[in-house]
Design a protein around this motif. Structure first.
Motif, PDB file in Angstrom:
ATOM      1  N   ALA A 152       0.579  -0.959  -0.342  1.00 29.12           N
ATOM      2  CA  ALA A 152       0.097  -0.409   0.173  1.00 29.12           C
ATOM      3  C   ALA A 152       1.312   1.474   0.321  1.00 29.12           C
ATOM      4  CB  ALA A 152      -0.674  -0.086   0.996  1.00 29.12           C
ATOM      5  N   TYR A 153       0.300   2.414  -0.486  1.00 25.54           N
ATOM      6  CA  TYR A 153       0.712   3.935  -0.350  1.00 25.54           C
ATOM      7  C   TYR A 153       0.223   5.249  -0.461  1.00 25.54           C
ATOM      8  CZ  TYR A 153       3.758   7.406  -2.158  1.00 25.54           C
ATOM      9  OH  TYR A 153       4.958   8.993  -2.211  1.00 25.54           O
ATOM     10  N   ARG A 154       0.620   5.573   0.423  1.00 26.65           N
ATOM     11  CA  ARG A 154      -0.783   7.237   0.502  1.00 26.65           C
ATOM     12  C   ARG A 154       0.925   8.173   0.550  1.00 26.65           C
ATOM     13  NH1 ARG A 154      -4.142   8.674   5.961  1.00 26.65           N
ATOM     14  NH2 ARG A 154      -5.017  11.021   4.954  1.00 26.65           N
ATOM     15  N   LYS A 155      -0.103   8.625   0.037  1.00 28.01           N
ATOM     16  CA  LYS A 155       0.906  10.171   0.267  1.00 28.01           C
ATOM     17  C   LYS A 155       0.234  11.425   0.437  1.00 28.01           C
ATOM     18  CE  LYS A 155       3.916  11.979  -3.317  1.00 28.01           C
ATOM     19  NZ  LYS A 155       4.494  12.937  -4.870  1.00 28.01           N
ATOM     20  N   LEU A 156       0.048  12.075   0.818  1.00 23.13           N
ATOM     21  CA  LEU A 156      -0.916  13.250   2.220  1.00 23.13           C
ATOM     22  C   LEU A 156      -0.655  14.317   1.523  1.00 23.13           C
ATOM     23  CD1 LEU A 156      -0.623  10.933   4.063  1.00 23.13           C
ATOM     24  CD2 LEU A 156      -1.224  12.794   6.265  1.00 23.13           C
ATOM     25  N   ASP A 157      -1.697  15.037   1.736  1.00 28.38           N
ATOM     26  CA  ASP A 157      -1.672  16.538   0.753  1.00 28.38           C
ATOM     27  C   ASP A 157      -0.282  17.340   1.661  1.00 28.38           C
ATOM     28  OD1 ASP A 157      -3.653  16.044  -1.109  1.00 28.38           O
ATOM     29  OD2 ASP A 157      -5.494  16.699   0.306  1.00 28.38           O
ATOM     30  N   GLY A 158       0.285  18.806   0.482  1.00 23.60           N
ATOM     31  CA  GLY A 158       0.895  19.221   1.191  1.00 23.60           C
ATOM     32  C   GLY A 158       0.817  20.853   1.271  1.00 23.60           C
ATOM     33  N   GLU A 159       1.644  21.628   1.579  1.00 22.85           N
ATOM     34  CA  GLU A 159       1.226  23.105   1.593  1.00 22.85           C
ATOM     35  C   GLU A 159       1.946  23.684   0.457  1.00 22.85           C
ATOM     36  OE1 GLU A 159       2.039  24.906   5.290  1.00 22.85           O
ATOM     37  OE2 GLU A 159       0.894  23.678   6.357  1.00 22.85           O
ATOM     38  N   ALA A 160       1.627  24.270  -0.457  1.00 22.84           N
ATOM     39  CA  ALA A 160       2.236  24.605  -1.716  1.00 22.84           C
ATOM     40  C   ALA A 160       3.406  25.481  -0.910  1.00 22.84           C
ATOM     41  CB  ALA A 160       1.516  26.350  -1.962  1.00 22.84           C
ATOM     42  N   GLY A 161       4.840  25.492  -2.190  1.00 25.15           N
ATOM     43  CA  GLY A 161       5.763  26.152  -1.198  1.00 25.15           C
ATOM     44  C   GLY A 161       6.389  25.725  -0.021  1.00 25.15           C
ATOM     45  N   GLY A 162       5.618  24.341   0.433  1.00 26.03           N
ATOM     46  CA  GLY A 162       6.104  23.779   1.373  1.00 26.03           C
ATOM     47  C   GLY A 162       6.991  22.467   1.724  1.00 26.03           C
ATOM     48  N   PRO A 163       7.545  22.001   2.709  1.00 23.83           N
ATOM     49  CA  PRO A 163       7.828  20.644   2.743  1.00 23.83           C
ATOM     50  C   PRO A 163       7.681  19.446   1.914  1.00 23.83           C
ATOM     51  CG  PRO A 163       6.996  21.355   4.677  1.00 23.83           C
ATOM     52  CD  PRO A 163       7.069  22.558   3.872  1.00 23.83           C
ATOM     53  N   PRO A 164       7.830  18.573   1.169  1.00 31.42           N
ATOM     54  CA  PRO A 164       7.370  17.179   0.739  1.00 31.42           C
ATOM     55  C   PRO A 164       7.120  16.991   1.258  1.00 31.42           C
ATOM     56  CG  PRO A 164      10.409  17.222   0.340  1.00 31.42           C
ATOM     57  CD  PRO A 164       9.660  18.329   1.183  1.00 31.42           C
ATOM     58  N   PRO A 165       5.320  16.532   1.042  1.00 25.95           N
ATOM     59  CA  PRO A 165       4.166  16.000   1.991  1.00 25.95           C
ATOM     60  C   PRO A 165       4.014  14.554   2.180  1.00 25.95           C
ATOM     61  CG  PRO A 165       3.786  15.889  -0.348  1.00 25.95           C
ATOM     62  CD  PRO A 165       4.532  16.590  -0.515  1.00 25.95           C
ATOM     63  N   LEU A 166       4.130  14.422   2.903  1.00 21.01           N
ATOM     64  CA  LEU A 166       4.565  12.823   3.938  1.00 21.01           C
ATOM     65  C   LEU A 166       3.939  11.783   2.928  1.00 21.01           C
ATOM     66  CD1 LEU A 166       5.292  11.456   6.908  1.00 21.01           C
ATOM     67  CD2 LEU A 166       2.581  11.816   7.077  1.00 21.01           C
ATOM     68  N   ALA A 167       4.629  11.025   2.884  1.00 18.59           N
ATOM     69  CA  ALA A 167       4.739   9.561   2.467  1.00 18.59           C
ATOM     70  C   ALA A 167       4.691   8.280   2.796  1.00 18.59           C
ATOM     71  CB  ALA A 167       5.107   9.778   0.849  1.00 18.59           C
ATOM     72  N   VAL A 168       4.091   7.169   2.812  1.00 20.28           N
ATOM     73  CA  VAL A 168       3.239   6.023   3.591  1.00 20.28           C
ATOM     74  C   VAL A 168       3.703   5.132   2.553  1.00 20.28           C
ATOM     75  CG1 VAL A 168       2.748   5.286   5.756  1.00 20.28           C
ATOM     76  CG2 VAL A 168       2.480   7.252   5.590  1.00 20.28           C
ATOM     77  N   ALA A 169       4.161   4.562   2.513  1.00 19.13           N
ATOM     78  CA  ALA A 169       4.230   3.317   1.880  1.00 19.13           C
ATOM     79  C   ALA A 169       4.988   1.552   2.935  1.00 19.13           C
ATOM     80  CB  ALA A 169       5.930   2.699   0.785  1.00 19.13           C
ATOM     81  N   SER A 170       4.149   0.483   2.847  1.00 22.38           N
ATOM     82  CA  SER A 170       4.071  -0.287   3.546  1.00 22.38           C
ATOM     83  C   SER A 170       3.815  -1.302   2.561  1.00 22.38           C
ATOM     84  CB  SER A 170       3.188  -1.222   4.080  1.00 22.38           C
ATOM     85  OG  SER A 170       1.612  -0.277   3.737  1.00 22.38           O
ATOM     86  N   ALA A 171       4.355  -2.701   2.795  1.00 25.68           N
ATOM     87  CA  ALA A 171       4.314  -4.065   2.270  1.00 25.68           C
ATOM     88  C   ALA A 171       4.540  -5.605   2.842  1.00 25.68           C
ATOM     89  CB  ALA A 171       5.859  -4.613   0.860  1.00 25.68           C
ATOM     90  N   VAL A 172       4.442  -6.163   2.714  1.00 20.07           N
ATOM     91  CA  VAL A 172       3.805  -8.049   3.182  1.00 20.07           C
ATOM     92  C   VAL A 172       4.264  -8.673   2.419  1.00 20.07           C
ATOM     93  CG1 VAL A 172       3.115  -9.926   4.759  1.00 20.07           C
ATOM     94  CG2 VAL A 172       2.141  -7.260   5.638  1.00 20.07           C
ATOM     95  N   HIS A 173       5.833  -9.583   3.183  1.00 22.23           N
ATOM     96  CA  HIS A 173       6.775 -10.360   2.196  1.00 22.23           C
ATOM     97  C   HIS A 173       6.378 -11.539   3.090  1.00 22.23           C
ATOM     98  CE1 HIS A 173       8.775  -7.102   0.433  1.00 22.23           C
ATOM     99  NE2 HIS A 173       8.633  -7.785  -0.609  1.00 22.23           N
ATOM    100  N   ALA A 174       5.995 -12.920   2.519  1.00 23.03           N
ATOM    101  CA  ALA A 174       6.193 -14.151   2.921  1.00 23.03           C
ATOM    102  C   ALA A 174       7.957 -14.348   2.880  1.00 23.03           C
ATOM    103  CB  ALA A 174       5.239 -14.844   1.659  1.00 23.03           C
ATOM    104  N   GLU A 175       7.791 -14.636   3.878  1.00 22.40           N
ATOM    105  CA  GLU A 175       9.388 -14.943   4.327  1.00 22.40           C
ATOM    106  C   GLU A 175       9.221 -16.584   5.320  1.00 22.40           C
ATOM    107  OE1 GLU A 175      12.098 -12.409   6.656  1.00 22.40           O
ATOM    108  OE2 GLU A 175      10.753 -11.179   4.422  1.00 22.40           O
TER     109      GLU A 175
END
Length: 239
Positions: A152-175
């Motif tokens: 899964a992946y999600r990038k939150l809304d950021g402010e114009a001219g502000g720092p890069p918006p928060l982004a969250v990534a996740s994955a499940v692997h079979a090991e």
């Protein structure tokens, strides 16, 4: 400026040995060159087959972002789809984003896929981990990973001219010893990651993540991690 378009790895190595500057899609360097001057010799990998692959377990460094589709895991596809505008994605490359950009929008996705990089040097081709790619900025031929169970992946809304918006990534692997969850977060210009064994109790998983580098994230970032991990694991059910 002379632009070389090698069609083989050996030719690309020769270009590097001659001092050619890799340009990717040139979305990040063009304005700088216009201001400071163009290099005498540049190199693009857009004609190199090894740098243009797209599949469930690999993507080439010269692949432009709009080509990243359902053939790759969701986390990477969604991350690529949030980079810039459509015009940018038709020009910007995987290698340029990971190696040439301070934003590194694709890095969280690559981290949770536990990707390994194939890099090109004048001496030859070798494998490298992502920390080396970020630190030393070699020429990226491709990324390879094991296909995840879910991601899964999600990038939150950021402010114009502000720092890069928060982004969250996740994955499940079979090991071999059971499923493992990997999570990576870009907070500003920094990227944090952690991994824990998958458990039936989501609260136990989240508690484990608190013990990794992710535990120092601010409250808003942790709320996004909590929401994504809960949704990802609930979607897997009793698998």
């Amino acid at each position: 400026m002379l632009l070389r378009l090698p069609t083989s790895v050996s030719e690309a190595r020769e270009c590097l040995a001659e001092g050619a500057v890799p340009i990717g899609g040139a979305t990040l360097v063009w304005a700088t060159w216009q201001r400071d001057g163009f290099p005498e010799l540049a190199m693009s990998l857009r004609e190199l087959p090894e740098a243009n692959v797209v599949g469930r377990r690999t993507v080439g460094g010269a692949v432009v972002l709009h080509r990243i589709d359902e053939r790759v895991p969701d986390v990477l596809r969604l991350a690529a789809a949030t980079v810039g505008t459509g015009a940018v994605r038709r020009t910007a490359t995987v290698g340029g984003n990971l190696v040439g950009s301070a934003l590194r929008c694709l890095l969280p996705a690559a981290l949770v896929l536990d990707a390994r990089a194939t890099v090109l040097e004048p001496e030859g081709v070798r494998e490298a981990d992502l920390s080396e790619v970020v630190a030393k900025r070699p020429v990226l031929l491709s990324l390879r990973w094991r296909e995840p169970v879910a991601s899964a992946y999600r990038k939150l809304d950021g402010e114009a001219g502000g720092p890069p918006p928060l982004a969250v990534a996740s994955a499940v692997h079979a090991e071999d010893d059971g499923d493992r969850l990997r999570v990576a977060v870009r907070d500003g210009y920094d990227v944090f990651s952690g991994s824990v064994p998958r458990a039936a109790d989501v609260a136990e998983v989240l508690s484990g993540l608190r013990g990794t580098a992710l535990g120092d994230l601010p409250g808003a970032a942790w709320d996004a991690v909590h929401s994504q991990v809960t949704g990802l694991l609930d979607g897997l059910g009793a698998r």
